[in-house]
Design an enzyme around this catalytic site. Structure first.
Site, mmCIF file in Angstrom:
data_model
loop_
_atom_site.group_PDB
_atom_site.id
_atom_site.type_symbol
_atom_site.label_atom_id
_atom_site.label_comp_id
_atom_site.label_asym_id
_atom_site.label_seq_id
_atom_site.Cartn_x
_atom_site.Cartn_y
_atom_site.Cartn_z
ATOM 1 N N PHE A 173 0.803 -1.233 0.000
ATOM 2 C CA PHE A 173 0.000 0.000 0.000
ATOM 3 C C PHE A 173 0.829 1.272 0.000
ATOM 4 O O PHE A 173 0.342 2.337 -0.350
ATOM 5 C CB PHE A 173 -0.937 0.013 1.227
ATOM 6 C CG PHE A 173 -0.246 0.410 2.509
ATOM 7 C CD1 PHE A 173 0.029 1.739 2.801
ATOM 8 C CD2 PHE A 173 0.151 -0.550 3.437
ATOM 9 C CE1 PHE A 173 0.684 2.111 3.972
ATOM 10 C CE2 PHE A 173 0.804 -0.196 4.609
ATOM 11 C CZ PHE A 173 1.072 1.147 4.872
ATOM 12 N N SER A 250 5.068 -7.032 3.556
ATOM 13 C CA SER A 250 5.600 -7.352 4.883
ATOM 14 C C SER A 250 6.374 -8.683 4.845
ATOM 15 O O SER A 250 6.149 -9.521 3.963
ATOM 16 C CB SER A 250 4.452 -7.447 5.885
ATOM 17 O OG SER A 250 3.541 -8.437 5.453
ATOM 18 N N CYS A 305 9.813 1.572 3.514
ATOM 19 C CA CYS A 305 10.652 0.461 3.955
ATOM 20 C C CYS A 305 12.092 0.921 4.126
ATOM 21 O O CYS A 305 12.932 0.169 4.589
ATOM 22 C CB CYS A 305 10.574 -0.680 2.962
ATOM 23 S SG CYS A 305 11.205 -0.202 1.367
ATOM 24 N N GLU A 399 9.079 -3.783 13.250
ATOM 25 C CA GLU A 399 8.817 -2.713 12.284
ATOM 26 C C GLU A 399 7.583 -1.950 12.759
ATOM 27 O O GLU A 399 6.496 -2.516 12.859
ATOM 28 C CB GLU A 399 8.555 -3.318 10.902
ATOM 29 C CG GLU A 399 8.309 -2.254 9.855
ATOM 30 C CD GLU A 399 8.136 -2.825 8.454
ATOM 31 O OE1 GLU A 399 7.505 -3.884 8.304
ATOM 32 O OE2 GLU A 399 8.637 -2.188 7.510
#
Ligand code: NAD
Length: 508
Positions: A173, A250, A305, A399
């Site tokens: 996303f 992920s 990321c 994370e």
């Protein structure tokens, strides 16, 4: 949702037709298969939200195995002609496509802003990166010429790069346009056909991508879109008509997709989550480091990321930390800080902060409970800096994917490196110093695929490739740049002899 009550000033998604169907004012996105928009007969649809306002703007259907079948048939049928089209012709389409991205920059940025919640400037930067990726793909004719050599008298060997076949690309996303462009231009210019499965959370940008590719002259069936979630992805991994799978998302899902796709004998490259460490040494340039680190941790609301997530302060760097907090306080939700993707994400991020506080960390800048005037239902988290985090705390290891920086203290460089190297991830690591020798010491020892020296977001630009290490990537090679050529092609070795009069030897 009734379009008359559309809350966003841009209302970009109202211009999406024909990639959406409108029934009673509700927009439902459609698959793009064989060059045509196709309604999905799905009993279940999911909401697409505008995170800045917390309002539903469209619905996305969940494609099943039959829908996947028809996308694969379309891509397979198109493969024969497309793979036989000379690479120079394929590249010409991407020259035109790049120009179309430039022409439609404002509209495409508004769409990203609307469905993802990032600021307009960040959305614009994302489209500019898509332009750069398209530009790079146009240089493939210069990058992939084969090799030829006379290996015995009268006998030649040649090597050609040929496309792998049908590629499925599954995207997350946080970059509704840039991450699909990590794969679309290179995959297609190299002669593959493809099926994009965009994140069901941000499906709208992909619809305009399909329209602009068609306008640039891409033949029907070469590029297809299929919407959906887990079952759609599993059907793509299992389908015998697909040759390669790329995934970005992920780590848990990257692992599952890698295992499933390779288990059905496909090549796979799966990029996962991250926890990026910045090692700050006492001699770091105060102003440059503070502004750079603040931008890295808050850009795209920390949902990158490559975002700075953990700062390891070596020795006495209190002045730097103070200066960093000043920079962070100047970043204002709803102004130069976008929304996070969902209410669940906001709650998850705030939970991480509270748990760190309860475990004994010190909150220097607190972004919990933020409300933006005029966007009271928006999913905003203010920038947050937490000091004296211990390496064993969840906020140091997991994370967070929000605008939150956890500061850990280390006595020396080796202790800082030990913390960095203990992470299960390995996307990015940066060092801030003015000493070239120390920078090199850290760069050589950090366990990450992308290293920054005085750079908070060390994303390599084309022709260099993007890809992490450890549990941030599964598979061989990188997803962009020159390294991607290996993944999206296979080698054909041809040995030739035409002259019967050539003297015989063992190979003649
Ligand atoms: P996600 O893993 O939830 O979803 C990614 C894709 O997988 C989506 O298309 C989704 O529909 C699909 N999916 C979700 N659950 C699935 C399941 N159980 N089985 C099969 N498919 C499934 O990721 P996200 O929340 O969309 O994106 C955020 C994550 O992506 C973060 O962890 C971030 O670090 C990561 N990310 C990594 C990179 C990188 O280069 N390493 C780049 C961007 C984002």
């Amino acid at each position: 949702m009734n379009l008359k009550n559309f809350p966003s000033p841009s209302a970009a998604s109202t211009r999406l037709s024909p990639g959406v169907r409108q029934i009673n004012g509700i927009l439902t996105v459609r698959n793009f298969i064989g060059g045509a928009w196709v309604d999905v007969d799905s009993p279940e649809t999911l909401p697409v939200m505008n995170p800045s306002y917390g309002m539903e703007i469209a619905r996305v259907p969940l494609s099943d195995r039959r829908n996947v079948d028809s996308a694969v048939n379309s891509a397979r049928m198109a493969f024969e002609d497309w793979s036989a089209t000379p690479v120079k012709e394929r590249a010409q389409i991407f020259f035109r496509y790049k120009a179309l991205l430039e022409k439609n920059l404002d509209e495409l940025s508004a769409l990203v802003h609307e469905e993802n919640g990032k600021t307009m400037d960040e959305a614009r930067a994302e489209i500019e990166k898509a332009i750069e990726l398209s530009e790079f793909s146009s240089s493939m004719p210069q990058l992939i010429p084969g090799e030829i050599l006379e290996v015995s008298r009268g006998v030649e060997c040649r090597i050609d790069r040929v496309p792998v076949g049908v590629v499925a690309s599954i995207t997350p996303f946080n970059f509704p346009s840039m991450v699909p462009h990590w794969t679309i231009p290179n995959t297609l210019v190299l002669g593959n056909t493809m099926i994009l499965k965009p994140s069901q959370v941000v499906p709208l940008s992909s619809l305009r991508i399909a329209e602009l590719l068609a306008e640039a002259g891409l033949p029907p069936g070469v590029f297809n879109i299929i919407h959906g979630g887990r079952e759609t992805v599993e059907a793509l991994c299992d389908h015998p008509g697909i040759d390669a799978v790329t995934f970005v998302g992920s780590t848990a899902v990257a692992k599952a997709v890698y295992v499933r796709a390779t288990g059905s004998l496909k090549r796979a490259l799966c990029l996962g989550g991250a926890k990026n460490h910045l090692i700050v040494l006492p001699d770091a340039h105060e102003e440059m480091s503070a502004t750079n680190i603040a931008a890295s941790m808050t850009g795209c609301a920390g949902q990158r990321c490559m975002a700075a997530s953990a700062l390891i302060a070596v020795g006495q760097v209190d002045r730097m930390v103070k200066r960093l907090c000043e920079s962070v306080r100047a970043i204002v939700p709803g102004k130069n800080l976008g929304a996070v993707i969902s209410r669940e994400a906001k709650e998850r991020i705030e939970r991480f902060i509270t748990e760190a506080e309860q475990a004994g960390a010190t909150i220097l800048v607190d972004g919990r409970g933020v409300v933006v005037p005029g966007k009271e239902n928006g999913f905003y988290v203010g920038p947050t800096v937490i000091d004296h985090v211990r390496p064993d705390m969840a906020i140091a290891k997991e994370e967070v994917f929000g605008p939150v920086l956890a500061i850990m203290r280390a006595e020396d460089i080796d202790q800082a490196l030990a913390i960095q190297r203990s992470s299960r991830y390995g996307n990015a690591a940066s060092v801030f110093t003015q000493d070239g020798g120390l920078a090199r010491y850290v760069a050589e020892r950090a366990s990450a695929g992308m290293i920054g020296v005085n750079i908070g977001v060390p994303v390599p630009r084309e022709p260099f490739s993007f890809g992490g290490w450890n549990e941030s990537k599964f598979g061989v090679g990188d997803i962009t740049g020159k390294s991607s050529i290996e993944f999206f092609t296979k080698l054909k070795k041809t040995t030739v002899k035409w002259n019967p009069e050539a003297r015989k030897n063992w190979m003649s």
